[in-house]
Design an enzyme around this catalytic site. Sequence first.
Site, short mmCIF file in Angstrom:
data_model
loop_
_atom_site.label_atom_id
_atom_site.label_comp_id
_atom_site.label_asym_id
_atom_site.label_seq_id
_atom_site.Cartn_x
_atom_site.Cartn_y
_atom_site.Cartn_z
N PHE A 107 41.22 -7.25 -15.78
CA PHE A 107 40.82 -6.37 -14.68
C PHE A 107 41.99 -5.93 -13.81
O PHE A 107 41.88 -5.85 -12.59
CB PHE A 107 39.75 -7.03 -13.79
CG PHE A 107 38.93 -8.08 -14.48
CD1 PHE A 107 38.20 -7.75 -15.61
CD2 PHE A 107 38.90 -9.38 -14.04
CE1 PHE A 107 37.46 -8.71 -16.28
CE2 PHE A 107 38.17 -10.35 -14.70
CZ PHE A 107 37.44 -10.01 -15.82
N CYS A 108 43.13 -5.62 -14.41
CA CYS A 108 44.30 -5.17 -13.66
C CYS A 108 44.71 -6.17 -12.59
O CYS A 108 45.12 -5.79 -11.49
CB CYS A 108 44.07 -3.82 -12.97
SG CYS A 108 43.77 -2.49 -14.09
N ASN A 109 44.54 -7.43 -12.85
CA ASN A 109 44.95 -8.43 -11.86
C ASN A 109 45.52 -9.63 -12.60
O ASN A 109 44.87 -10.64 -12.77
CB ASN A 109 43.76 -8.83 -10.99
CG ASN A 109 44.19 -9.64 -9.78
OD1 ASN A 109 45.16 -10.39 -9.84
ND2 ASN A 109 43.49 -9.48 -8.68
#
Length: 816
Positions: free
Chosen positions: A413-415
């Site tokens: 999730f882009c994290n």
Amino acid sequence: MSVLSNVIDDHQMKIIKNEFIRLEDKCYLENAGTALYPQKLLNKINDDLLKNVYMNPHSDKYTRDCIEQIRCMVLQHFNTDNSNYTVVFTSGTTQSLKLVLETFQFHNNNDDNSIGSFIYLRDNHTSVIGLRELAENKNVDVVHISHEEFLSSLKIPQPSNDLQERNKNKSNTLLVYPAQSNFNGFKYPIDCMGNIKNGCLRGYLKKQLCDVNCNWYILLDAASLTSTNKLDLSVTQPDFVCLSFYKIFGFPTGLGALLVKNNSADVLNQKKYFGGGTVDIVLSGEDYHVKRSALHERLEDGTQAFLSIIALKHCFDVISLLIPKIVNNNIMDTISYHTYYLAKDLYEQLQNLKHDNGANAAVLYMDSDFTDIKTQGGIVTFNLLRKNGSYIGYVEFQHMADLFNISIRTGCFCNSGSCQRHLIISNKEMKAMHKAGHKCGDEIDLIDGKPTGAIRVSFGYYNTYDDVDKLILMISKCFLRKQIQKPKRIMMNFNKNVTQITNGISSNEQILKSLVLKQRNFSNGNEIDYYNNDYKMTLVEINIFPIKSCGAFKIKSGWKIGTKGLEFDREWMIVRDNGICLTQKQNTLMCKIQPFIDLKNRCLTLNFDGQQPISISLDPAISSTYTETQVCQSKVCTDIIKGYDCGDEVADWISNALGISFLRLIRQSSDRLLKKKASEEQKLLSLSNQAQFLLINKATVRWLRDKITDELFSDDINSLVDRFRGNLIIDSKKELIERDWQKVIIGKHEFKVEGQCSRCQMVCIDQRTGEKTVEPLRTISQEFGGKLRFGIYLSYIGPIYKCNDRMLKTYSEVNT
Ligand SMILES: *Cc1c(COP(=O)(O)O)cnc(C)c1O
């Protein structure tokens, strides 16, 4: 037992659901990716744009006025006004973040040598992490701190410096952190701005001595928080706030905002670029320009997204029409509580989810335990475990979710900061994974059994407990294979009249707690409700064997049925220099040639331990290395097959792998007809020996495994299944039932049973190692009175219903 709340009542929920009829039976659990727009919103925008003439705001005062009015609505939404904050429209959170970094003045006015720092939480979104490249360009010290360091520092009270005004003799340091984690919905404290300004994080700065008294500025990434929560800028006052509107309303995309506290606006003065609309004067032939004085006029380059901004007005209108103000007389608080309780329900159910051996079925990656809405939003992040404790890859999970029409996000999730922290992956391991070919967003979900990502469920105001049920039912059907008890949900209705604040705690929470205690005593003796899990037979694996007698290519989601069986199944074979086909019986190493078909790049790649992989084209017509040839399929040469020779390079590669000289790889060219009694219809066949498809029932394999007593036989169920080299592996509750079938319907496709499959010593070859064993042939012979039969042959009849879809999908239901 769950204690939950029905924040939005059933009647109002019906009205809301009516706005999302287009979902049909789709279960949308990806609100953190984007909210969904209600139907009414599009109608209103449509009406407005059809009725009014909106022009470029640079030329039209009416449009300009509308935009100013909408700026006020934005500020109102965050409970502030233009005497405190300024709205700068951007294309979204990412651009807002960049804009702050580009324009932020890190050094003080008098001394260019004293430069502040850029400090970020490692658990930020990738869009924040990327800012460090801009900071480095400005020669600013870049500092990152961990989740734990951040939280513990905030708790240390600082003497108040009364730093309301910027001290122009000190450098400026910028801190960025998320108001809510997009990874798992944890809400970071936002009531600590004063403590940060007073220097509670100063110990992390590299230039500690000179920066003891730097000016602290806070850039709050509120993209995730604002999507389902209230952000009250009259209570908490970060210097800069960034957000994207589609995350709140589902529409419009390409529009976000940077909210700038007016007192802090002067520090955003390093803007280089100017575009249309942002200057008072510019000379095109001389290096001279003066930027506009109003902040938003200075920062909004080019023509604003004026139609999107107009749409925003309707977003605010429609959401207030749709959402009742139940909690604190506020729409966003209502959404916040509604989504929180849904997530809490899912969280508790996952926590209690067990396999029948008592092992936990889920690992949760949370930073709060859902005891306080102040620290948790409506997101739950987890992975699933098998009975033996091994991880289920998120790609496998995603395929199942797709099949059940559940929209859900998997991966990191882009994290990557939060992902690494929760999945316990070191930087070194991350780099090693990347070297091994793993990239963000790919399908490599497990490396050495360790997950590379997770499953995220995020709720919006349109979700209900039914959505939680759908997800749990799918998990129980696919990964637990047992009935699970539906939770006993005690629903408290939120009562508008009692929502007052006492001692800082909403009295509603207190009332909820006292009611809970009462309700517990009554709940004994109620009937137990189960999720309706009716154990359908399912297709659990599709395998093809592109090269006859070599390794299997296991298909994850679905595969096309061609004229001769599954596409590319036994399309190739290896022949010796005498023109006769080589099989595993003569060379057991063949099972270790692992094929991989890449449909996108149209190639077949072969892997073999200790050799570089080799690829050949799936399209013989365009490959110049192919020449036509003739070969015998068996020793007796009853079948002469016309084929294409795939060339020297792959031939040498195979010869090398198997240790036999002069092998060739041949691809079948014309369709082979199975010789049959003339009365029967003829079926096209590939190089498979008997029939188009071989079906294996996993329940029968389990039954067989239990019968094998040889202690030296170490196969687990899956490797025993692999020995039978079936194309279609189904799982049912009962063993041996497949022996009586006449026909099978899998998903939308009908098959005729052609008979049972006779077995030879090939099943005694361990398909992972190529080693020969006595079992399972001995036990098969013993159990079936010497008849070596296992599995059934099928031929394809066609799709049931008159559809043209030739895709066979894994996890389809199997019927007879
Ligand atoms: C979504 C998100 C972003 C990025 O937003 P864009 O709209 O893609 O620019 C940044 N931070 C957080 C916390 C987010 O949730």
